[in-house]
Design a protein around this motif. Structure first.
Motif, PDB file in Angstrom:
ATOM      1  N   ARG A   1       0.821  -1.186   0.000  1.00 48.03           N
ATOM      2  CA  ARG A   1       0.000   0.000   0.000  1.00 48.03           C
ATOM      3  C   ARG A   1       0.864   1.247   0.000  1.00 48.03           C
ATOM      4  N   ALA A   2       1.961   1.214   0.711  1.00 44.36           N
ATOM      5  CA  ALA A   2       2.815   2.397   0.791  1.00 44.36           C
ATOM      6  C   ALA A   2       3.331   2.793  -0.582  1.00 44.36           C
ATOM      7  N   SER A   3       3.673   1.817  -1.428  1.00 44.28           N
ATOM      8  CA  SER A   3       4.174   2.158  -2.758  1.00 44.28           C
ATOM      9  C   SER A   3       3.091   2.801  -3.607  1.00 44.28           C
ATOM     10  N   VAL A   4       1.842   2.359  -3.444  1.00 43.64           N
ATOM     11  CA  VAL A   4       0.740   2.963  -4.187  1.00 43.64           C
ATOM     12  C   VAL A   4       0.549   4.398  -3.739  1.00 43.64           C
ATOM     13  N   VAL A   5       0.632   4.633  -2.434  1.00 44.77           N
ATOM     14  CA  VAL A   5       0.475   5.989  -1.914  1.00 44.77           C
ATOM     15  C   VAL A   5       1.584   6.878  -2.449  1.00 44.77           C
ATOM     16  N   ARG A   6       2.834   6.385  -2.467  1.00 44.56           N
ATOM     17  CA  ARG A   6       3.936   7.186  -3.012  1.00 44.56           C
ATOM     18  C   ARG A   6       3.689   7.509  -4.481  1.00 44.56           C
ATOM     19  N   GLU A   7       3.190   6.540  -5.232  1.00 40.75           N
ATOM     20  CA  GLU A   7       2.920   6.790  -6.647  1.00 40.75           C
ATOM     21  C   GLU A   7       1.831   7.832  -6.812  1.00 40.75           C
ATOM     22  N   MET A   8       0.820   7.761  -5.988  1.00 39.78           N
ATOM     23  CA  MET A   8      -0.271   8.716  -6.102  1.00 39.78           C
ATOM     24  C   MET A   8       0.180  10.126  -5.730  1.00 39.78           C
ATOM     25  N   LYS A   9       1.191  10.243  -4.896  1.00 40.66           N
ATOM     26  CA  LYS A   9       1.719  11.542  -4.503  1.00 40.66           C
ATOM     27  C   LYS A   9       2.854  11.988  -5.415  1.00 40.66           C
ATOM     28  N   ASN A  10       3.101  11.245  -6.497  1.00 46.31           N
ATOM     29  CA  ASN A  10       4.172  11.522  -7.447  1.00 46.31           C
ATOM     30  C   ASN A  10       5.551  11.499  -6.796  1.00 46.31           C
ATOM     31  N   VAL A  11       5.711  10.654  -5.795  1.00 48.55           N
ATOM     32  CA  VAL A  11       7.003  10.459  -5.166  1.00 48.55           C
ATOM     33  C   VAL A  11       7.476   9.071  -5.556  1.00 48.55           C
ATOM     34  N   ASP A  12       8.692   8.985  -6.088  1.00 46.39           N
ATOM     35  CA  ASP A  12       9.187   7.707  -6.545  1.00 46.39           C
ATOM     36  C   ASP A  12      10.626   7.544  -6.089  1.00 46.39           C
ATOM     37  N   ASP A  13      10.863   6.531  -5.251  1.00 46.14           N
ATOM     38  CA  ASP A  13      12.199   6.320  -4.693  1.00 46.14           C
ATOM     39  C   ASP A  13      13.175   5.719  -5.685  1.00 46.14           C
ATOM     40  N   GLU A  14      12.690   5.089  -6.748  1.00 49.54           N
ATOM     41  CA  GLU A  14      13.574   4.401  -7.671  1.00 49.54           C
ATOM     42  C   GLU A  14      13.943   5.237  -8.874  1.00 49.54           C
ATOM     43  N   ARG A  23       0.385   5.087 -14.812  1.00 45.80           N
ATOM     44  CA  ARG A  23      -0.219   4.466 -15.993  1.00 45.80           C
ATOM     45  C   ARG A  23      -0.242   2.948 -15.839  1.00 45.80           C
ATOM     46  N   ASN A  24       0.863   2.367 -15.314  1.00 46.56           N
ATOM     47  CA  ASN A  24       0.910   0.912 -15.081  1.00 46.56           C
ATOM     48  C   ASN A  24      -0.139   0.497 -14.053  1.00 46.56           C
ATOM     49  N   LEU A  25      -0.291   1.287 -13.015  1.00 44.24           N
ATOM     50  CA  LEU A  25      -1.297   1.007 -11.995  1.00 44.24           C
ATOM     51  C   LEU A  25      -2.700   1.059 -12.595  1.00 44.24           C
ATOM     52  N   GLU A  26      -2.960   2.078 -13.386  1.00 45.78           N
ATOM     53  CA  GLU A  26      -4.262   2.214 -14.035  1.00 45.78           C
ATOM     54  C   GLU A  26      -4.516   1.069 -15.019  1.00 45.78           C
ATOM     55  N   ASP A  27      -3.516   0.722 -15.808  1.00 41.76           N
ATOM     56  CA  ASP A  27      -3.662  -0.377 -16.767  1.00 41.76           C
ATOM     57  C   ASP A  27      -3.950  -1.701 -16.065  1.00 41.76           C
ATOM     58  N   SER A  28      -3.235  -1.949 -14.977  1.00 43.59           N
ATOM     59  CA  SER A  28      -3.448  -3.191 -14.222  1.00 43.59           C
ATOM     60  C   SER A  28      -4.851  -3.248 -13.643  1.00 43.59           C
ATOM     61  N   TYR A  29      -5.286  -2.146 -13.065  1.00 48.01           N
ATOM     62  CA  TYR A  29      -6.619  -2.103 -12.473  1.00 48.01           C
ATOM     63  C   TYR A  29      -7.694  -2.298 -13.548  1.00 48.01           C
ATOM     64  N   CYS A  30      -7.565  -1.601 -14.668  1.00 51.28           N
ATOM     65  CA  CYS A  30      -8.555  -1.735 -15.749  1.00 51.28           C
ATOM     66  C   CYS A  30      -8.586  -3.152 -16.302  1.00 51.28           C
ATOM     67  N   PHE A  31      -7.414  -3.782 -16.423  1.00 51.77           N
ATOM     68  CA  PHE A  31      -7.360  -5.165 -16.892  1.00 51.77           C
ATOM     69  C   PHE A  31      -8.099  -6.091 -15.936  1.00 51.77           C
ATOM     70  N   LEU A  32      -7.870  -5.924 -14.643  1.00 48.99           N
ATOM     71  CA  LEU A  32      -8.530  -6.774 -13.656  1.00 48.99           C
ATOM     72  C   LEU A  32     -10.047  -6.564 -13.647  1.00 48.99           C
ATOM     73  N   VAL A  33     -10.478  -5.326 -13.803  1.00 50.74           N
ATOM     74  CA  VAL A  33     -11.911  -5.043 -13.848  1.00 50.74           C
ATOM     75  C   VAL A  33     -12.534  -5.680 -15.091  1.00 50.74           C
ATOM     76  N   ARG A  34     -11.846  -5.567 -16.236  1.00 50.85           N
ATOM     77  CA  ARG A  34     -12.351  -6.204 -17.449  1.00 50.85           C
ATOM     78  C   ARG A  34     -12.449  -7.714 -17.290  1.00 50.85           C
ATOM     79  N   CYS A  35     -11.420  -8.316 -16.713  1.00 50.41           N
ATOM     80  CA  CYS A  35     -11.438  -9.774 -16.498  1.00 50.41           C
ATOM     81  C   CYS A  35     -12.598 -10.180 -15.598  1.00 50.41           C
ATOM     82  N   ALA A  36     -12.779  -9.463 -14.501  1.00 42.72           N
ATOM     83  CA  ALA A  36     -13.877  -9.783 -13.586  1.00 42.72           C
ATOM     84  C   ALA A  36     -15.225  -9.607 -14.273  1.00 42.72           C
ATOM     85  N   THR A  37     -15.347  -8.586 -15.100  1.00 36.91           N
ATOM     86  CA  THR A  37     -16.598  -8.359 -15.820  1.00 36.91           C
ATOM     87  C   THR A  37     -16.877  -9.484 -16.802  1.00 36.91           C
ATOM     88  N   TYR A  38     -15.880  -9.854 -17.588  1.00 32.29           N
ATOM     89  CA  TYR A  38     -16.076 -10.924 -18.568  1.00 32.29           C
ATOM     90  C   TYR A  38     -16.380 -12.261 -17.903  1.00 32.29           C
TER      91      TYR A  38
END
Length: 141
Positions: A1-14, A23-38
């Motif tokens: 969860r902490a890494s998601v929060v850092r990404e949402m705050k535009n803070v990136d340690d790497e 974008r990767n987070l959004e793509d992953s979430y949309c893919f999972l939602v599509r899979c669950a829907t199908y």
């Protein structure tokens, strides 16, 4: 969860571009939602046709011959798709919440949805019985 929060705050340690991570987070979430829907739609489309047979096998002829029981089980087959989508969306929203204020707002939203269920459920149950209760749950997700 902490890494998601850092990404949402535009803070990136790497040193990665934060917009790429988001974008990767959004793509992953949309893919999972599509899979669950199908998967939910396939399950609902197929399973609803076989509920009388399943009821006869598991609960005997009395329940298998009952149209009300078959309708209720069919409604639950559709309900599982709604549960999957609701659970994924709710988990994502709680996962990206960054403060106690966000969680408080989500709690308020849950209370409003609970109130909506309390208003909608009696009418749907009176009109459609058990299927109405399942429909009320789907509406209030």
């Amino acid at each position: 969860r902490a890494s998601v929060v850092r990404e949402m705050k535009n803070v990136d340690d790497e040193g990665k571009d934060p917009s790429t991570s988001l974008r990767n987070l959004e793509d992953s979430y949309c893919f999972l939602v599509r899979c669950a829907t199908y998967i939910g739609l396939v399950f609902a489309g197929i399973a609803t046709n076989y509920t009388p047979i399943l009821l006869r096998i598991l609960a005997g002829h009395r329940w298998g011959a009952s149209p009300e029981a078959s309708e209720a089980l069919s409604a639950f087959c559709v309900y599982t798709a709604f549960l999957a989508l609701n659970g994924m969306t709710e988990a994502f929203v709680y996962g990206v919440s960054t403060s106690g204020k966000d969680v408080t707002q989500l709690g308020i939203a849950h209370a409003v949805v609970g109130g909506m269920f309390a208003v909608v459920a009696p009418g749907l149950v009176a009109e459609r019985g058990a299927v109405g209760l399942v429909a009320a749950n789907c509406v209030s997700m």
